[in-house]
Design an enzyme around this catalytic site. Structure first.
Site, mmCIF file in Angstrom:
data_model
loop_
_atom_site.group_PDB
_atom_site.id
_atom_site.type_symbol
_atom_site.label_atom_id
_atom_site.label_comp_id
_atom_site.label_asym_id
_atom_site.label_seq_id
_atom_site.Cartn_x
_atom_site.Cartn_y
_atom_site.Cartn_z
ATOM 1 N N ARG A 243 0.843 -1.201 0.000
ATOM 2 C CA ARG A 243 0.000 0.000 0.000
ATOM 3 C C ARG A 243 0.874 1.245 0.000
ATOM 4 N NH1 ARG A 243 -4.707 0.966 4.527
ATOM 5 N NH2 ARG A 243 -2.962 1.218 5.964
ATOM 6 N N ASP B 69 -7.067 3.598 -4.286
ATOM 7 C CA ASP B 69 -7.350 2.168 -4.247
ATOM 8 C C ASP B 69 -8.850 1.932 -4.056
ATOM 9 O OD1 ASP B 69 -7.118 -0.515 -4.303
ATOM 10 O OD2 ASP B 69 -6.120 -0.730 -2.381
ATOM 11 N N GLY C 192 1.534 3.203 -6.352
ATOM 12 C CA GLY C 192 0.464 2.600 -7.128
ATOM 13 C C GLY C 192 0.038 3.461 -8.296
ATOM 14 N N TYR D 272 -2.492 9.166 -14.867
ATOM 15 C CA TYR D 272 -2.780 10.247 -15.819
ATOM 16 C C TYR D 272 -3.254 11.497 -15.072
ATOM 17 C CZ TYR D 272 -7.831 10.500 -15.292
ATOM 18 O OH TYR D 272 -9.089 10.734 -14.797
ATOM 19 N N TYR E 172 -8.441 2.627 -11.911
ATOM 20 C CA TYR E 172 -9.815 2.723 -11.410
ATOM 21 C C TYR E 172 -10.256 1.317 -10.998
ATOM 22 C CZ TYR E 172 -10.283 7.389 -13.609
ATOM 23 O OH TYR E 172 -10.148 8.701 -13.989
#
Length: 531
Positions: free
Chosen positions: A110, A115, A184, A191, A475
């Site tokens: 993490r 997330d 992550g 983007y 996503y």
């Protein structure tokens, strides 16, 4: 069953090797903690026990929940990790990998961002969380062309540091949310509103330091180009732990221009449908310095369209472009706000200019938490007026759902889809994010909001990519498939949606660098033969 047997065996061995008068079955968390404490080499300046939190620790829930960004997973029913290691040194990462493997515990990594579906801190089997929030240093090179950024650094910390060091003349193309963790965000593609000018975060990453499944610390030259390729858009958590990224900074003008035009029903005599038709015609073809996000929501039984833009230049030049390419929006001078690029970060958070210090982007813990669901789509040909009217009708019937349409084109169309693991390049006009937020607990409310999101998503199927229906890795969306048994067949279901034709190469890289499939979770890259 395999991991359960190993856990039981360890406890039995432990049980029979101590005097019976003191015998009580050791807890798995104690065995794990002892293993990490005994690990060599260790750093005496950072003893791992000072950074390990088990369920007996009074700080355990605070540490666990500090980086839970979705209240759906902020509850007492989800399985809690055996331990959280808030790594502060590379030896902590090596010890965690070694001991998790030894005890057949799954690892969740993490770095602290959104997330959306919680895969970095949830599991259905015994697991440990490697939390990267302590590893957040940012080291700039003297010329301010590059920087080494550790995975636990947030985008806000990166932006703030870059702007300060460069007198606001350098930036980095990444997300609009300052709270995102670099680890992550970058590895999934990363983007933001400069992607039409500079591409994605991964298009501006030139090196990485990782710890692999064997505990080795590697960089680009020692890990090999195929693994470096996979880390850029393939989701690093399937392959290794990323310690740091070397990013390439990009130039920005002294001032940028932002605007946010909201319209309900019509604007200056042009109705919302016509404005959206025109946006589709120009958004991915307009000047590369200009990014215009379209958000569709509902207000008083009417569809509201928001055109939020950033232009890497002054308002005079922006108005010239808009009057030529998008005159229907009737953007005027008073709606254009010139500001430093770093100030625009707050604007995109809907913080009015001058109402908060720039330093608010350094806040790591949000002021308020929400329940949420997100999904994604890609659109490759314009949606007709008839189609838009049908979409608007569905939105009005499902008022909790909003859609953000993010334009592609520009640099995104110039980079080949095989250049990095992220495949969604030329041919895409825009990406859609579906968003539902709610603020009260309870299954009924959650089910209604999730159902609304699914209804809008289903209604969009005629207008978006198909075979596969593409999705964006960052996503996170468990609805599109999960792999609980880590098989190739299960992994391919979501793998081709996230990675298209790059999926097979990702599987080959995974099978080479992590053949035992240690780095796995519900949507990880599978190996060619499951173990």
């Amino acid at each position: 069953m395999k991991s359960l047997t190993i856990h039981t065996l360890i406890i039995i061995i432990f049980f029979f090797t101590i005097p019976t008068s003191f015998a009580s079955p050791p807890r798995l968390e104690d065995i794990f903690s002892q293993c990490t404490t005994d690990f060599k080499p260790s750093n005496p300046n950072f003893p791992i026990q000072n950074f390990t939190y088990t369920q007996q620790d009074p700080s355990f829930l605070t540490i666990l929940n500090n980086y839970v960004r979705n209240l759906r997973y902020f509850n007492n029913t989800t399985l809690k990790p055996v331990a959280i290691i808030a790594a502060a040194d590379v030896t902590h990462i090596q010890a965690t990998i070694t001991c998790a493997k030894r005890l057949s515990l799954q690892l969740r990594i993490r770095s602290g961002g959104h997330d959306y579906d919680g895969m970095s801190y949830l599991s259905t089997v015994e697991f440990v969380v490697l939390d990267m929030f302590n590893l957040r240093s940012i080291e700039f090179d003297p010329k301010l062309n590059t920087a080494w950024v550790q995975s636990g650094a947030t985008l806000g910390e990166i932006y703030y540091g870059v702007a300060n060091k460069s007198n606001d003349l350098r930036a980095f193309p990444a997300g609009i949310c300052p709270g995102l963790g670099a680890g992550g965000h970058f590895s999934g593609g990363g983007y933001g509103n400069m992607m039409r000018k500079y591409g994605l975060s991964i298009d501006n990453i030139i090196d990485a330091k990782i710890v692999d499944a064997k505990g080795r610390v590697l960089d680009r030259s020692s890990m090999g180009e195929d693994l470096f390729w996979a880390l850029r858009g393939g989701g690093a958590a399937s392959f290794c732990v990323v310690l740091a990224w070397k990013i390439k900074l990009v130039p920005v003008p002294g001032n940028v221009t932002v605007f946010n035009v909201e319209t309900v029903g019509n604007r200056g005599g042009v109705n919302t449908t016509e404005l959206v038709v025109k946006w589709q015609e120009i958004a991915d073809k307009i000047d590369n310095n200009l990014f215009i996000r379209l958000t569709l929501s509902t207000s008083n039984k009417t569809v509201k369209a928001s055109f939020m833009g950033m232009f890497l230049g002054d308002s005079t030049k922006l108005l010239e472009i808009m009057n030529t390419d998008f005159p229907e929006l009737r953007l005027n001078k008073t709606e254009c706000i010139e500001m430093k690029w770093i100030e625009s970060v707050l604007f995109w958070l809907s913080i009015p200019p001058g109402t908060a210090p720039i330093s608010v982007m350094l806040n790591r813990i949000p002021q308020k938490q929400i329940y949420l669901k997100r999904k994604s789509d890609y659109v490759q040909k314009p949606i007709s007026r008839t189609g838009l009217d049908a979409i608007f009708k569905v939105l009005l019937e499902n008022e909790n759902v909003t859609m953000a349409w993010n334009p592609y084109g520009g640099r995104m169309s110039e980079i080949p889809s095989t250049e990095t693991a992220f495949p969604h390049r030329a041919g895409n006009m825009f990406k859609i994010q579906y968003a539902a937020n709610w603020f009260v607990p309870g299954e009924a409310v959650a089910n209604e909001c999730l159902s609304q999101t699914e209804r809008v998503f289903e209604a969009m199927s005629p207008y978006v990519s198909n075979n596969p229906r593409e999705a964006f890795l960052n996503y996170r969306d468990i609805d599109i498939g999960t792999s609980l048994n880590s098989t190739y067949e299960e992994g391919k279901v979501y793998g081709v949606k996230y990675f298209k034709n790059n999926f097979e190469k990702l599987v080959k890289v995974k099978s080479r660098v992590d053949p035992d499939n240690f780095f796995r979770y519900e949507q990880s890259i599978p190996v060619l033969s499951s173990h």
